[in-house]
Design an enzyme around this catalytic site. Structure first.
Site, mmCIF file in Angstrom:
data_model
loop_
_atom_site.group_PDB
_atom_site.id
_atom_site.type_symbol
_atom_site.label_atom_id
_atom_site.label_comp_id
_atom_site.label_asym_id
_atom_site.label_seq_id
_atom_site.Cartn_x
_atom_site.Cartn_y
_atom_site.Cartn_z
ATOM 1 N N ASP A 172 -33.778 26.490 -3.275
ATOM 2 C CA ASP A 172 -33.521 27.784 -3.918
ATOM 3 C C ASP A 172 -33.033 27.586 -5.352
ATOM 4 O O ASP A 172 -32.879 28.553 -6.102
ATOM 5 C CB ASP A 172 -32.546 28.640 -3.089
ATOM 6 C CG ASP A 172 -31.160 28.021 -2.956
ATOM 7 O OD1 ASP A 172 -30.965 26.865 -3.380
ATOM 8 O OD2 ASP A 172 -30.267 28.714 -2.414
ATOM 9 N N SER A 173 -32.834 26.304 -5.761
ATOM 10 C CA SER A 173 -32.559 26.003 -7.166
ATOM 11 C C SER A 173 -33.714 26.475 -8.046
ATOM 12 O O SER A 173 -33.584 26.547 -9.259
ATOM 13 C CB SER A 173 -32.328 24.500 -7.349
ATOM 14 O OG SER A 173 -33.346 23.761 -6.725
ATOM 15 N N ASP A 181 -36.126 26.107 1.615
ATOM 16 C CA ASP A 181 -34.708 26.481 1.549
ATOM 17 C C ASP A 181 -34.578 27.967 1.867
ATOM 18 O O ASP A 181 -35.236 28.801 1.227
ATOM 19 C CB ASP A 181 -34.221 26.207 0.117
ATOM 20 C CG ASP A 181 -32.767 25.813 0.059
ATOM 21 O OD1 ASP A 181 -32.111 25.796 1.110
ATOM 22 O OD2 ASP A 181 -32.309 25.513 -1.057
ATOM 23 N N LYS A 224 -34.016 24.595 5.419
ATOM 24 C CA LYS A 224 -32.635 24.181 5.121
ATOM 25 C C LYS A 224 -31.779 25.430 5.018
ATOM 26 O O LYS A 224 -32.229 26.449 4.480
ATOM 27 C CB LYS A 224 -32.570 23.389 3.810
ATOM 28 C CG LYS A 224 -31.137 23.035 3.412
ATOM 29 C CD LYS A 224 -31.072 22.073 2.257
ATOM 30 C CE LYS A 224 -31.180 22.728 0.899
ATOM 31 N NZ LYS A 224 -30.121 23.736 0.628
ATOM 32 N N GLU A 233 -27.506 26.677 4.296
ATOM 33 C CA GLU A 233 -26.176 26.257 3.874
ATOM 34 C C GLU A 233 -25.117 26.716 4.859
ATOM 35 O O GLU A 233 -25.205 27.816 5.417
ATOM 36 C CB GLU A 233 -25.870 26.823 2.476
ATOM 37 C CG GLU A 233 -26.799 26.284 1.394
ATOM 38 C CD GLU A 233 -26.443 26.764 -0.008
ATOM 39 O OE1 GLU A 233 -25.375 27.410 -0.176
ATOM 40 O OE2 GLU A 233 -27.236 26.486 -0.934
ATOM 41 N N GLU A 278 -23.425 17.863 -0.501
ATOM 42 C CA GLU A 278 -23.453 18.119 -1.949
ATOM 43 C C GLU A 278 -22.030 18.205 -2.510
ATOM 44 O O GLU A 278 -21.162 18.882 -1.918
ATOM 45 C CB GLU A 278 -24.205 19.430 -2.237
ATOM 46 C CG GLU A 278 -24.242 19.759 -3.730
ATOM 47 C CD GLU A 278 -25.232 20.835 -4.138
ATOM 48 O OE1 GLU A 278 -25.980 21.327 -3.272
ATOM 49 O OE2 GLU A 278 -25.246 21.183 -5.337
#
Ligand code: KIV
Length: 306
Positions: A62-63, A101, A131, A133, A200
């Site tokens: 999502d970056s 993501d 993925k 978070e 991270e």
């Protein structure tokens, strides 16, 4: 541009150039203590290069909100945008494992939505895993997504989607309560069955401890060299982010300089009429050219005689 020049002569559907990377490959690499490689990619061209370079996993992170779409943080990117980019990556990749993501809001309201969105990545975009978070608070969701046959990569530590809750991008796990929380989160995700865990923004010592503690491979970003693998943002390693790199980023190339130079040379060549040359132009067949010249000559003579 011909079709063969687009795909390097390898038609779609052809045999991959190296064995397909799967969750099993990733797990076995941890068992063999072989470092696991992961990079982000968001489009066809870069995903092809990353895959052909032999990287194990490609994360459509999502970056992309920041490095491709120009937002200040990852929060605004939508499911539709993530699906769009995952499809482009999917079309490029033969061997690496493609992980999508889950964007902010795609799994935060209720688990049913989370499962639905995870399935969309597999069904509509060809992702092989998702993925998400968060640690212990995501265990219920992780189990439901796994029940739906979708492998999950966990992500703990400095989780950018928690930007506002964390009060900024801060290294996590620097005191004992933080360390305890991180270890608990990692163990909970591991027990839930994630196939890997991104760590991270975590002190090296804590990442090393977690890596020894869990059976899932740990993939570090700003978490030191003792993780089972490393992930970086593609645009960071090639200098395409227009910002000071974080401490953990290593630049392996300067795409900004390369692209700027190419664009400036193109501009100069057009402005000085050096581009395109005759060799870079299409030409009429000889007969047609002779005929056309005769027509033009007749026209000219007619105009002259008036
Ligand atoms: O979105 C992303 O790029 C990521 C990785 C850097 C782990 O989440």
């Amino acid at each position: 541009m011909s079709i063969t020049s687009l795909n390097g002569g390898q038609p779609h559907g052809a045999q991959p150039i190296r064995p397909k990377v799967t969750t099993t490959t990733i797990h076995e690499k941890k068992l063999r203590h072989e470092p696991i490689t992961c990079l982000t990619a968001y489009d066809y061209a870069t995903a092809r290069l990353v895959d052909q370079a032999g990287i194990d996993m490609i994360l459509v992170g999502d970056s992309l909100a920041q490095v491709v779409l120009g937002y200040d943080n990852t929060l605004p990117v939508t499911m539709e945008e993530m699906l769009h980019h995952t499809r482009a990556v999917r079309r490029a990749v033969r061997s690496a494992m493609v992980i999508a993501d889950m964007p902010f809001g795609a799994y935060h309201e209720d688990e049913k939505d989370g499962v639905h969105n995870a399935l969309r990545f597999v069904k509509e975009a060809g992702a092989e895993a998702v993925k998400l978070e968060g640690g212990a608070q995501r265990v219920g969701l992780v189990k439901r997504v796994l029940d739906a046959e979708v492998p999950v990569m966990g992500h703990i530590g400095l989780t950018p989607q928690s930007l506002h809750k964390m009060g900024g991008y801060k290294v996590q796990g620097k005191d004992f309560s933080g360390i305890e929380r991180l270890v608990k989160d990692a163990v909970a995700l591991d027990k839930a069955g994630v196939f890997s865990i991104v760590l991270e923004g975590v002190p090296r010592e804590v990442a090393a401890m977690i890596t020894r503690e869990v059976s899932a491979p740990t993939i570090g970003i700003g978490a030191g060299p003792d993780c089972d693998g490393q992930v970086l943002v593609f645009h960071d390693i090639v200098n395409l982010t227009f910002r000071e790199p974080a401490k953990f980023v290593r630049r392996y190339g300067d795409a900004a300089a390369l692209f700027t130079n190419a664009v400036q040379q193109f501009k100069a060549d057009v402005e000085t009429r050096m581009y395109p040359s005759d060799a870079e132009s299409y030409h009429l067949p000889k007969d047609t050219k002779v005929e056309l010249e005769a027509i033009l000559r007749r026209k000219e003579m007619k105009a002259y005689s008036r």
